[in-house]
Scaffold this motif. Structure first.
Motif, mmCIF file in Angstrom:
data_model
loop_
_atom_site.group_PDB
_atom_site.id
_atom_site.type_symbol
_atom_site.label_atom_id
_atom_site.label_comp_id
_atom_site.label_asym_id
_atom_site.label_seq_id
_atom_site.Cartn_x
_atom_site.Cartn_y
_atom_site.Cartn_z
ATOM 1 N N UNK A 359 0.831 -1.206 0.000
ATOM 2 C CA UNK A 359 0.000 0.000 0.000
ATOM 3 C C UNK A 359 0.865 1.256 0.000
ATOM 4 N N UNK A 360 1.827 1.288 0.883
ATOM 5 C CA UNK A 360 2.695 2.475 0.985
ATOM 6 C C UNK A 360 3.572 2.638 -0.254
ATOM 7 N N UNK A 361 3.984 1.520 -0.841
ATOM 8 C CA UNK A 361 4.841 1.572 -2.025
ATOM 9 C C UNK A 361 4.099 2.138 -3.232
ATOM 10 N N UNK A 362 2.785 1.908 -3.279
ATOM 11 C CA UNK A 362 2.003 2.383 -4.432
ATOM 12 C C UNK A 362 1.503 3.816 -4.263
ATOM 13 N N UNK A 363 1.797 4.411 -3.103
ATOM 14 C CA UNK A 363 1.240 5.741 -2.802
ATOM 15 C C UNK A 363 2.243 6.851 -3.047
ATOM 16 N N UNK A 364 1.778 7.882 -3.729
ATOM 17 C CA UNK A 364 2.549 9.102 -3.946
ATOM 18 C C UNK A 364 1.722 10.259 -3.396
ATOM 19 N N UNK A 365 2.314 11.079 -2.533
ATOM 20 C CA UNK A 365 1.558 12.114 -1.833
ATOM 21 C C UNK A 365 0.859 13.072 -2.789
ATOM 22 N N UNK A 366 1.505 13.407 -3.899
ATOM 23 C CA UNK A 366 0.917 14.386 -4.818
ATOM 24 C C UNK A 366 -0.041 13.752 -5.829
ATOM 25 N N UNK A 367 0.229 12.485 -6.206
ATOM 26 C CA UNK A 367 -0.579 11.853 -7.252
ATOM 27 C C UNK A 367 -1.546 10.797 -6.719
ATOM 28 N N UNK A 368 -1.398 10.388 -5.473
ATOM 29 C CA UNK A 368 -2.254 9.352 -4.917
ATOM 30 C C UNK A 368 -1.702 7.962 -5.193
#
Length: 401
Positions: A359-368
């Motif tokens: 989950x954390x690996x697929x997450x980008x703060x600006x793009x989701x």
């Protein structure tokens, strides 16, 4: 896995026997109705649901093919009742009137095997040839496992809808249907998955159910059933993920909303789940539309549920949490043609820690949440039929039955 005869007997209710009388007394009324209305199409999803493929086809017919005498079966207590009745005629699910229409209909169409006045009685009537109506199975999802209860010997369906070539090929070879019955047409509800707005801060968690858990809990009282449910690895793993300090820290830090949507057979166990953080919401079919949740959510965490294919159809990231793979294969659905590791639409996790890492690996703060290239390629190759003509193809195939 298919239930034993004893397990089936335990699940037979007194109300099932009353439906035998409804069936018998409905016969003369059905004969009269069929004389008056020769070409009724009776559609149904489930008793309380009208949001799956049968509803989508009913809506398509009413808006585009009004010359078809289409009727929908639905309980008046359904949240969708008004929406369906605004489109056309509705008969109360399981009622005497439902039996009349079921017997009189030229074509019975459902997204579920249980979408009929009474599943137990209708099974006997259909499989043993008492009723010769034309029955179309619109499907509830894309099949990836072997499902013995959908084999031809246990359904005698006249039309079996599939969505991909791989699914069509497998069902055609393994399920035993006569040539031409299994058709690659696409799920009607897929027509609604081509335009959507994503809430990049919303995580959807949708585990499927386990037949062997249901059967095992069936012998206990309501209170003891909940206590026994809490002892299952199923409860411990999902509750463990949702109450994990690392998981809660991740969603709170990034201001993410989690929708936990359990399977409908888990309704009686919803009070077993409670979370201290307001960032997690427990949902149910009573107050939420599944397709709306799927369309607006940014990432899906599931186990073996077919909703993963809906999500993949929209090219969005999926994470599989399969802590009980061997048990699931032994007690629920045998393995089919689909390998989650080689064909799946996201990483396969066996531990809570792995789910959180994925989950954390697929997450980008600006793009989701971002879908990786390898899974995008799998999405594209799996759905060889990708357009907004699914309802049209289903309608034309049923018309030609």
């Amino acid at each position: 896995m298919e239930e034993t005869f004893l397990e089936k007997i335990r699940r037979v209710k007194v109300s099932d026997f009353f439906h035998i009388f409804k069936f018998v007394f409905a016969i003369p009324f059905a004969i009269f109705l069929k004389y008056k209305r020769k070409n009724i199409w009776l559609l149904c999803d489930t008793r309380y649901e009208a949001a799956d493929n049968a509803f989508w086809l009913f809506q398509y017919i009413k808006l585009n093919k009004p010359q078809i005498d289409a009727v929908f079966a639905l309980d008046k207590c359904s949240n969708n009742y008004q929406q369906v009745s605004d489109l056309g005629e509705v008969v109360p699910f399981g009622s005497f009137k439902h039996w009349i229409y079921y017997l009189a209909a030229e074509k019975n169409i459902s997204s579920q095997k249980m979408g009929k006045p009474n599943a137990a009685v209708c099974y006997l009537l259909e499989v043993y040839g008492v009723i010769k109506n034309k029955r179309a199975f619109l499907q509830h999802g894309v099949i990836t496992s072997d499902l013995p209860f959908l084999h031809y010997s246990r359904t005698k369906l006249k039309l079996f809808v599939t969505s991909t070539y791989a699914e069509w090929d497998y069902v055609n070879k393994v399920f035993g249907y006569p040539s031409g019955v299994v058709k690659q047409l696409g799920l009607c509800r897929f027509d609604g998955l081509h335009t959507f707005d994503v809430n990049k801060a919303q995580i959807l968690i949708m585990p499927t159910w386990r037949m062997y858990i249901r059967n095992g809990l069936g012998r206990y009282s309501a209170y003891n059933k909940r206590q026994k449910f809490k002892e299952t690895s199923y409860y411990k793993k999902w509750e463990g993920l949702l109450s994990s300090k690392e998981f809660i820290s991740f969603i709170e830090k990034n201001n993410l909303k989690v929708i936990f949507y359990p399977h409908r057979e888990m309704k009686e166990f919803l009070d077993c789940f409670s979370f201290e953080t307001p960032y997690i919401q427990i949902a149910s079919e009573d107050g939420f539309n599944i397709q709306t949740l799927l369309k607006e959510s940014a990432v899906l965490i599931t186990d073996y549920s077919s909703v993963a294919t809906d999500f993949a159809y929209m090219k969005k990231p999926v994470i599989y949490f399969q802590f009980d793979y061997q048990e699931f294969r032994k007690g629920h659905h045998p393995k089919g043609y689909f390998s989650y590791e080689q064909d799946g639409f996201g990483p396969v996790c066996f531990q809570i820690r792995q789910v959180i890492d994925a989950l954390t690996k697929s997450y980008d703060f600006s793009r989701g949440f971002i879908n990786s290239e390898i899974y995008m390629q799998r999405d594209n190759s799996f759905f060889d039929l990708y357009d907004e003509n699914n309802c049209k193809r289903n309608f034309e195939a049923i018309l030609q039955m």
